[in-house]
Design a protein around this motif. Structure first.
Motif, PDB file in Angstrom:
ATOM      1  N   ALA A 287     -21.446   0.534  11.245  1.00 43.86           N
ATOM      2  CA  ALA A 287     -22.451   0.172  10.247  1.00 43.86           C
ATOM      3  C   ALA A 287     -23.810   0.154  10.919  1.00 43.86           C
ATOM      4  CB  ALA A 287     -22.122  -1.183   9.648  1.00 43.86           C
ATOM      5  N   GLU A 288     -24.776   0.823  10.295  1.00 40.19           N
ATOM      6  CA  GLU A 288     -26.123   0.831  10.843  1.00 40.19           C
ATOM      7  C   GLU A 288     -27.143   0.975   9.721  1.00 40.19           C
ATOM      8  OE1 GLU A 288     -26.621   5.368  12.353  1.00 40.19           O
ATOM      9  OE2 GLU A 288     -25.562   4.042  13.707  1.00 40.19           O
ATOM     10  N   ALA A 289     -28.393   0.661  10.077  1.00 39.72           N
ATOM     11  CA  ALA A 289     -29.479   0.716   9.089  1.00 39.72           C
ATOM     12  C   ALA A 289     -29.812   2.158   8.784  1.00 39.72           C
ATOM     13  CB  ALA A 289     -30.701  -0.029   9.584  1.00 39.72           C
TER      14      ALA A 289
ATOM     15  N   VAL B 212     -24.677  -5.403   4.873  1.00 39.80           N
ATOM     16  CA  VAL B 212     -24.402  -5.669   6.295  1.00 39.80           C
ATOM     17  C   VAL B 212     -23.137  -6.522   6.400  1.00 39.80           C
ATOM     18  CG1 VAL B 212     -25.210  -6.887   8.358  1.00 39.80           C
ATOM     19  CG2 VAL B 212     -26.798  -5.454   7.056  1.00 39.80           C
ATOM     20  N   ARG B 213     -23.117  -7.621   5.655  1.00 42.15           N
ATOM     21  CA  ARG B 213     -21.975  -8.545   5.677  1.00 42.15           C
ATOM     22  C   ARG B 213     -20.692  -7.837   5.240  1.00 42.15           C
ATOM     23  NH1 ARG B 213     -22.902 -11.913   1.013  1.00 42.15           N
ATOM     24  NH2 ARG B 213     -21.885 -10.161   0.007  1.00 42.15           N
ATOM     25  N   ASP B 214     -20.764  -7.097   4.153  1.00 47.50           N
ATOM     26  CA  ASP B 214     -19.561  -6.487   3.605  1.00 47.50           C
ATOM     27  C   ASP B 214     -19.094  -5.278   4.413  1.00 47.50           C
ATOM     28  OD1 ASP B 214     -19.488  -8.465   1.726  1.00 47.50           O
ATOM     29  OD2 ASP B 214     -20.443  -7.276   0.148  1.00 47.50           O
ATOM     30  N   ALA B 215     -20.013  -4.589   5.061  1.00 44.95           N
ATOM     31  CA  ALA B 215     -19.617  -3.489   5.946  1.00 44.95           C
ATOM     32  C   ALA B 215     -18.830  -4.048   7.135  1.00 44.95           C
ATOM     33  CB  ALA B 215     -20.836  -2.706   6.431  1.00 44.95           C
ATOM     34  N   GLU B 216     -19.272  -5.187   7.657  1.00 45.33           N
ATOM     35  CA  GLU B 216     -18.535  -5.836   8.753  1.00 45.33           C
ATOM     36  C   GLU B 216     -17.138  -6.247   8.292  1.00 45.33           C
ATOM     37  OE1 GLU B 216     -20.993  -9.058  10.142  1.00 45.33           O
ATOM     38  OE2 GLU B 216     -22.476  -7.679  11.002  1.00 45.33           O
TER      39      GLU B 216
END
Length: 104
Positions: free
Chosen positions: A102-104, A80-84
């Protein structure tokens, strides 16, 4: 023991540089040779997340002048952090026609 669970910033910049240089090829081939595009993107994207040992999952599309990259993070806090972070590194020239989601 355990490696750092951080993205490789140098590889992230290389990814976006490659994407920018190959954008025309990506756009043209997404519809007719989608698997080839996905494999090429995957090859460049994997080194960005050296700690992720599973397959990275993403989808891409380009329609009516707008491209989208859906990156699946599976609610993994590191992804999540790195996709942002990866999204924030996208060059302005690409932001005009591409969205990184980015999504789950």
């Amino acid at each position: 023991m355990f490696g750092k669970k951080e993205m490789n910033l140098q590889e992230a910049e290389k990814f976006w540089n490659w994407f920018e240089e190959n954008e025309d090829w990506i756009k043209v081939n997404l519809k007719i040779r989608g698997l080839a595009v996905v494999e090429a993107v995957d090859e460049k994207l994997k080194p960005v997340f050296p700690y992720w040992k599973k397959e990275l999952e993403f989808q891409m599309g380009y329609n009516e002048g707008q491209g989208e990259i859906f990156f699946f993070h599976f609610n993994n806090r590191n992804l999540v952090r790195d996709a942002e972070k990866l999204e924030s590194l996208m060059p302005q020239t690409l932001k005009k026609t591409w969205r990184f989601i980015a999504e789950a």
